[in-house]
Write a protein that holds these residues in place. Sequence first.
Motif, short mmCIF file in Angstrom:
data_model
loop_
_atom_site.label_atom_id
_atom_site.label_comp_id
_atom_site.label_asym_id
_atom_site.label_seq_id
_atom_site.Cartn_x
_atom_site.Cartn_y
_atom_site.Cartn_z
N GLY A 3 0.89 -1.94 -0.18
CA GLY A 3 -0.03 0.07 0.15
C GLY A 3 0.77 1.26 0.19
O GLY A 3 -0.11 2.81 0.84
N TRP A 4 2.09 0.95 -0.33
CA TRP A 4 3.04 2.08 -0.46
C TRP A 4 2.48 3.25 -1.64
O TRP A 4 2.51 2.63 -2.84
CB TRP A 4 4.11 1.83 -0.53
CG TRP A 4 5.19 1.51 0.93
CD1 TRP A 4 4.17 1.20 2.05
CD2 TRP A 4 6.46 1.01 0.94
NE1 TRP A 4 4.68 0.59 2.40
CE2 TRP A 4 6.34 0.52 3.06
CE3 TRP A 4 7.34 0.92 0.39
CZ2 TRP A 4 7.77 -0.27 2.87
CZ3 TRP A 4 8.55 0.54 1.06
CH2 TRP A 4 8.52 -0.29 2.13
N LEU B 189 12.55 12.42 -1.65
CA LEU B 189 11.60 10.63 -2.03
C LEU B 189 10.64 10.41 -0.63
O LEU B 189 11.61 10.78 0.62
CB LEU B 189 12.45 9.72 -2.13
CG LEU B 189 12.94 10.02 -3.44
CD1 LEU B 189 14.28 8.23 -3.02
CD2 LEU B 189 12.70 10.05 -4.66
N ARG B 190 9.69 10.47 -0.56
CA ARG B 190 8.81 10.38 0.20
C ARG B 190 7.71 9.31 0.10
O ARG B 190 6.87 9.28 -0.80
CB ARG B 190 7.69 11.39 0.97
CG ARG B 190 8.19 13.07 1.22
CD ARG B 190 7.48 13.97 0.85
NE ARG B 190 8.19 15.62 1.62
CZ ARG B 190 8.92 15.68 0.64
NH1 ARG B 190 8.35 16.11 -0.50
NH2 ARG B 190 8.62 17.40 1.36
N GLU C 208 -2.49 4.09 5.20
CA GLU C 208 -2.69 5.15 5.96
C GLU C 208 -1.76 6.87 6.12
O GLU C 208 -2.42 7.38 6.85
CB GLU C 208 -1.95 5.03 7.90
CG GLU C 208 -3.77 3.51 8.12
CD GLU C 208 -2.54 2.50 7.60
OE1 GLU C 208 -1.52 1.91 8.32
OE2 GLU C 208 -3.63 1.22 7.23
N GLY C 209 -0.66 6.94 5.33
CA GLY C 209 -0.58 7.86 4.97
C GLY C 209 0.86 8.88 5.53
O GLY C 209 1.53 9.27 6.14
N ARG C 210 0.93 7.72 6.31
CA ARG C 210 2.49 7.44 7.47
C ARG C 210 3.50 7.06 6.89
O ARG C 210 3.57 6.42 6.22
CB ARG C 210 2.23 6.97 8.64
CG ARG C 210 0.74 7.54 9.46
CD ARG C 210 0.69 6.48 10.61
NE ARG C 210 0.83 5.05 10.59
CZ ARG C 210 -0.18 4.01 10.74
NH1 ARG C 210 -1.15 4.01 11.31
NH2 ARG C 210 0.05 2.79 10.45
N PRO C 211 4.44 7.85 7.01
CA PRO C 211 5.85 7.53 6.55
C PRO C 211 6.29 5.50 6.93
O PRO C 211 5.94 5.17 7.75
CB PRO C 211 7.36 8.72 7.71
CG PRO C 211 6.18 8.51 7.81
CD PRO C 211 5.21 8.55 8.53
N ARG D 258 15.69 11.88 6.53
CA ARG D 258 15.80 12.89 7.95
C ARG D 258 14.10 13.52 7.32
O ARG D 258 13.57 13.93 6.46
CB ARG D 258 16.91 14.85 7.23
CG ARG D 258 17.55 15.43 7.70
CD ARG D 258 18.15 15.83 7.43
NE ARG D 258 17.98 16.91 6.46
CZ ARG D 258 18.45 16.93 5.24
NH1 ARG D 258 19.65 15.71 5.06
NH2 ARG D 258 18.30 17.94 4.20
N SER D 259 14.26 14.78 8.79
CA SER D 259 12.49 14.63 8.46
C SER D 259 11.48 14.35 7.93
O SER D 259 10.29 14.05 7.75
CB SER D 259 12.31 15.68 8.21
OG SER D 259 13.01 17.06 8.79
N GLY D 260 11.75 12.90 8.26
CA GLY D 260 9.85 11.41 7.66
C GLY D 260 10.77 11.76 5.76
O GLY D 260 9.71 10.72 5.36
N ALA D 261 11.30 12.06 5.24
CA ALA D 261 11.77 11.63 3.85
C ALA D 261 13.15 11.70 3.28
O ALA D 261 14.38 11.76 4.46
CB ALA D 261 11.02 13.34 2.98
N PHE D 262 13.53 10.80 3.00
CA PHE D 262 14.93 10.45 1.97
C PHE D 262 15.08 11.80 1.31
O PHE D 262 14.41 11.81 0.42
CB PHE D 262 14.85 9.29 1.09
CG PHE D 262 14.68 8.25 2.41
CD1 PHE D 262 15.74 7.02 2.40
CD2 PHE D 262 13.16 7.32 2.18
CE1 PHE D 262 15.42 6.16 3.47
CE2 PHE D 262 12.98 6.63 2.81
CZ PHE D 262 14.16 5.87 3.28
#
Length: 152
Positions: free
Chosen positions: A61-62, A77-78, A83-86, A113-117
Amino acid sequence: MAELTGRKVLAITVGAFAVIIAVNVVMAVKAVSTFPGLEVANSYVASQTFDAERTAQQALGWRLEADYDPEAQELILRFADAEGRPAAVQTLDVLVGRTTESREDRRPDFVLRSGAFRAPVALGHGKWMLQIEATSAAGTPFRQRLDLFVQG
């Protein structure tokens, strides 16, 4: 005005065809030398596991979003789960390059970093291709190809 003879017509015709053939040869050499054209070594073998891998990837589900910050020269990249979470990404490998040639291909090093690559990479303006291969914490592979347009 000089008389148009058979020799002149022959020279004009041979010259025109010589130009056409020369341009075709140059274009064919450039096409073969700048793009390898090979996605998989054996398409039959790759097709044997395609459906199972696709089903497993869809079950994750990514969702993946790519962005580029030209001022910071940073590729972002996020990954998000259903559910929309990292998403919990275990491994990440990204090939960044142009869609039509392999000369500018590179594999930047990403840091979470901060929920994103994020990876420092200088991309010129135009269309870029990202081939992303990631693995979930459970070992499920995730593959996606994204096109990214950098404004110039």
